[in-house]
Motif scaffolding. Sequence first.
Motif, PDB file in Angstrom:
ATOM      1  N   GLY C  43       2.623  16.218 -15.477  1.00  0.00           N
ATOM      2  CA  GLY C  43       1.725  16.486 -14.359  1.00  0.00           C
ATOM      3  C   GLY C  43       0.714  15.387 -14.083  1.00  0.00           C
ATOM      4  N   THR C  44       0.171  14.775 -15.139  1.00  0.00           N
ATOM      5  CA  THR C  44      -0.898  13.796 -14.953  1.00  0.00           C
ATOM      6  C   THR C  44      -0.429  12.597 -14.150  1.00  0.00           C
ATOM      7  N   ASN C  45       0.740  12.053 -14.528  1.00  0.00           N
ATOM      8  CA  ASN C  45       1.244  10.887 -13.812  1.00  0.00           C
ATOM      9  C   ASN C  45       1.486  11.194 -12.345  1.00  0.00           C
ATOM     10  N   ILE C  46       2.105  12.353 -12.091  1.00  0.00           N
ATOM     11  CA  ILE C  46       2.404  12.722 -10.709  1.00  0.00           C
ATOM     12  C   ILE C  46       1.112  12.851  -9.919  1.00  0.00           C
ATOM     13  N   LEU C  47       0.111  13.474 -10.535  1.00  0.00           N
ATOM     14  CA  LEU C  47      -1.162  13.675  -9.846  1.00  0.00           C
ATOM     15  C   LEU C  47      -1.788  12.330  -9.508  1.00  0.00           C
ATOM     16  N   LEU C  48      -1.773  11.406 -10.477  1.00  0.00           N
ATOM     17  CA  LEU C  48      -2.365  10.084 -10.259  1.00  0.00           C
ATOM     18  C   LEU C  48      -1.625   9.349  -9.143  1.00  0.00           C
ATOM     19  N   ALA C  49      -0.274   9.338  -9.242  1.00  0.00           N
ATOM     20  CA  ALA C  49       0.511   8.634  -8.228  1.00  0.00           C
ATOM     21  C   ALA C  49       0.313   9.273  -6.862  1.00  0.00           C
ATOM     22  N   SER C  50       0.217  10.617  -6.832  1.00  0.00           N
ATOM     23  CA  SER C  50       0.076  11.291  -5.549  1.00  0.00           C
ATOM     24  C   SER C  50      -1.276  11.002  -4.924  1.00  0.00           C
ATOM     25  N   SER C  51      -2.334  10.922  -5.753  1.00  0.00           N
ATOM     26  CA  SER C  51      -3.636  10.664  -5.141  1.00  0.00           C
ATOM     27  C   SER C  51      -3.695   9.241  -4.604  1.00  0.00           C
ATOM     28  N   VAL C  52      -3.086   8.287  -5.341  1.00  0.00           N
ATOM     29  CA  VAL C  52      -3.043   6.924  -4.806  1.00  0.00           C
ATOM     30  C   VAL C  52      -2.279   6.910  -3.492  1.00  0.00           C
ATOM     31  N   TRP C  53      -1.122   7.613  -3.478  1.00  0.00           N
ATOM     32  CA  TRP C  53      -0.324   7.696  -2.248  1.00  0.00           C
ATOM     33  C   TRP C  53      -1.162   8.266  -1.109  1.00  0.00           C
ATOM     34  N   TYR C  54      -1.908   9.334  -1.395  1.00  0.00           N
ATOM     35  CA  TYR C  54      -2.696   9.978  -0.350  1.00  0.00           C
ATOM     36  C   TYR C  54      -3.774   9.032   0.165  1.00  0.00           C
ATOM     37  N   LEU C  55      -4.468   8.371  -0.765  1.00  0.00           N
ATOM     38  CA  LEU C  55      -5.549   7.477  -0.351  1.00  0.00           C
ATOM     39  C   LEU C  55      -5.017   6.320   0.482  1.00  0.00           C
ATOM     40  N   VAL C  56      -3.865   5.768   0.074  1.00  0.00           N
ATOM     41  CA  VAL C  56      -3.338   4.619   0.805  1.00  0.00           C
ATOM     42  C   VAL C  56      -2.973   5.003   2.222  1.00  0.00           C
ATOM     43  N   PHE C  57      -2.284   6.145   2.368  1.00  0.00           N
ATOM     44  CA  PHE C  57      -1.744   6.433   3.688  1.00  0.00           C
ATOM     45  C   PHE C  57      -2.711   7.162   4.597  1.00  0.00           C
ATOM     46  N   TYR C  58      -3.602   7.995   4.027  1.00  0.00           N
ATOM     47  CA  TYR C  58      -4.392   8.851   4.905  1.00  0.00           C
ATOM     48  C   TYR C  58      -5.890   8.639   4.771  1.00  0.00           C
ATOM     49  N   CYS C  59      -6.316   7.570   4.075  1.00  0.00           N
ATOM     50  CA  CYS C  59      -7.742   7.320   3.947  1.00  0.00           C
ATOM     51  C   CYS C  59      -8.292   6.882   5.309  1.00  0.00           C
ATOM     52  N   PRO C  60      -9.413   7.468   5.744  1.00  0.00           N
ATOM     53  CA  PRO C  60      -9.934   7.092   7.066  1.00  0.00           C
ATOM     54  C   PRO C  60     -10.274   5.609   7.110  1.00  0.00           C
ATOM     55  N   GLN C  61      -9.924   4.976   8.194  1.00  0.00           N
ATOM     56  CA  GLN C  61     -10.208   3.555   8.448  1.00  0.00           C
ATOM     57  C   GLN C  61      -9.649   2.617   7.385  1.00  0.00           C
ATOM     58  N   ASP C  62      -8.631   3.097   6.652  1.00  0.00           N
ATOM     59  CA  ASP C  62      -7.936   2.216   5.706  1.00  0.00           C
ATOM     60  C   ASP C  62      -8.849   1.575   4.673  1.00  0.00           C
ATOM     61  N   ARG C  63      -9.921   2.269   4.264  1.00  0.00           N
ATOM     62  CA  ARG C  63     -10.846   1.709   3.280  1.00  0.00           C
ATOM     63  C   ARG C  63     -10.133   1.304   1.999  1.00  0.00           C
ATOM     64  N   PHE C  64      -9.232   2.203   1.546  1.00  0.00           N
ATOM     65  CA  PHE C  64      -8.592   1.994   0.255  1.00  0.00           C
ATOM     66  C   PHE C  64      -7.765   0.714   0.251  1.00  0.00           C
ATOM     67  N   CYS C  65      -7.050   0.496   1.352  1.00  0.00           N
ATOM     68  CA  CYS C  65      -6.227  -0.705   1.440  1.00  0.00           C
ATOM     69  C   CYS C  65      -7.095  -1.950   1.488  1.00  0.00           C
ATOM     70  N   GLN C  66      -8.197  -1.843   2.210  1.00  0.00           N
ATOM     71  CA  GLN C  66      -9.074  -3.013   2.323  1.00  0.00           C
ATOM     72  C   GLN C  66      -9.614  -3.422   0.956  1.00  0.00           C
TER      73      GLN C  66
END
Lengths: 252, 252, 252
Positions: C43-66
Amino acid sequence: GAVEVSVRSPVACWFSAMLHCFGGSVLSSLMLAEPPVAFLANGTNILLASSVWYLVFYCPQDRFCQCFAFLPLRLLVAGMKEVTRTWKITAGIAHANGHFKDAWLVMVAVGWARGAGGGLISNFEQLVRGVWKPETNELLKMSYPVKVTLIGAVLFTLQHSQYLPIARYNLMFLYTVFLVVSKVTMMLTRSATSPFAPIEAALGSMFFGLPKTPSKVKGEGATSSNDSSVSDRSSSEQHCDSTKKREAKKTE
Amino acid sequence: GAVEVSVRSPVACWFSAMLHCFGGSVLSSLMLAEPPVAFLANGTNILLASSVWYLVFYCPQDRFCQCFAFLPLRLLVAGMKEVTRTWKITAGIAHANGHFKDAWLVMVAVGWARGAGGGLISNFEQLVRGVWKPETNELLKMSYPVKVTLIGAVLFTLQHSQYLPIARYNLMFLYTVFLVVSKVTMMLTRSATSPFAPIEAALGSMFFGLPKTPSKVKGEGATSSNDSSVSDRSSSEQHCDSTKKREAKKTE
Amino acid sequence: GAVEVSVRSPVACWFSAMLHCFGGSVLSSLMLAEPPVAFLANGTNILLASSVWYLVFYCPQDRFCQCFAFLPLRLLVAGMKEVTRTWKITAGIAHANGHFKDAWLVMVAVGWARGAGGGLISNFEQLVRGVWKPETNELLKMSYPVKVTLIGAVLFTLQHSQYLPIARYNLMFLYTVFLVVSKVTMMLTRSATSPFAPIEAALGSMFFGLPKTPSKVKGEGATSSNDSSVSDRSSSEQHCDSTKKREAKKTE
């Protein structure tokens, strides 16, 4: 196609050749949930198949292919390949019987997959070489070797369930003789009309209400796409490639 | 498409129909590394599905299809199919729980695969028939049955982990009633607008920042590609085909 | 492509990202006939990977990518990813050795699949997103990470069979240092010429009789399709996507 791939990427070419040679054991392992990489554990077979692959594709001046263009040698190799087919079918059926006691359909399916595996997964073998032909596959347009393997799998399963009043070694002998004779006849006459064509047409019109003429037309159409060692290939590369596959298959 | 394949190659047609009917058990077996041919070991189911397949495709003058064009009979069969869906989801979850103790994601995934397997592997089922549509799949554009199965798998997993204060048989009863009612309503009104469309749009704009209008447009687009038994098909062959699949699925 | 998919279908996007991150364990599980869904049980790995995935794709104004466009941070993450590669290769080899005693080819194959799995199954990962490019794959045109993983798998297998007179931790240290240094160099110089190019050309002309010039041309061609984090991408979306994948991979 094959020669170009061998120049561009030896790894993909080798993997595709291995998939062709050991497709039967890969497919039947997948169907019975056993490790599909098991065939790599048998070092001798891999080494033999790999050296044949190397000689066919990278031998200077194509000496190796020219040897196998000699007809009697080709007949010998093709005959030996058909003999191994019988062994593979019976091995597949015995294997399936170990997993599922008396499940006829499973035995037929695994025996068929083991005997004709290289043909059945040809779509994915081509994908490794970067070729993708979704509009056809061995189930839609069965080639003669795939058909004859299916019949063999049904026969040996019936024998195994003792519905066929014949000893196993007799059936193996008769089936192998039939395989070798039909293969050699097809190679010598260069014809590709399956001996089953009339029976198929009769069964098709009886059970599936197929009109008789289209079925025959289909038979003609299949001629050209049939087993590559039969038709008179002009392109020597393709010939070489098929020689290689046949030869390598012998090593199994 | 399907009728043409059935004439050209009965074997591919039969295999494709079996893959549609037993796709759920094949997919969940693969995911848990069990033999995917296990479904062939249950002779009765295969025989039932095969006879329905035979009657649908090769019955003279399409009598069998005409029977199932009668609406009340179609409703009955569709309802029974939805009932088996509940069983399949719970069986999948129990099965996954036997392999991985308390792994929620595995339980959801296997329950979903078991319940909606035929849809999820539709790309490969079409490949058997010589059709290849890589630009779409059930994950990119989920049909209503696949969506509702996913929700069911999540609900039953929550119940299994005792996060949902409800008895198992109550949940099964409520979920089955919901499935049957929504299916029958969709068949009677011939509409294909998913009951979840507003919820989806709300969730989409909340979590994924989706603009609201495109999401609705997508909803309309999905309408036409939705479950084939819903939309008013003019082509009777396609209707026959979908009838067959529904009927055969009942046999599982 | 990736951003459009993320808007149209979050489920397919998530599944594709997971397949990229955990492709190695899925592929090696399939090869050894173990449940390929096992990665979902952690569960831990999936949760970590999923939160990174979420932040990359749906973070407002692409802050995470920047954030990750900041070079030193990218170097750090890329370095950490290369460190995990060594662990994955050795874990794969030890795992294969548990199933097949002393089968070298199996050890190389499983170690390679574990270390470079995401690349090897990229064809199927793209299929989930509705993209299908049959004319190329990682075997036909190997990218640098896939090549270096293959070499690593061969080295560690030799060490495991005690053909290489070096302690395991020394080899691991040297290999990891080589990986990190070559990766960082490639990122800093923005070049994509593989350090192996001259060796490959020499081996190719020696064993496979390849003409020297086409091999070099191929090298140039591979440049553009090489690891996405290297070449100077103008499209920030693609950059974001590759960042995400790298980051998520770190979580394994």
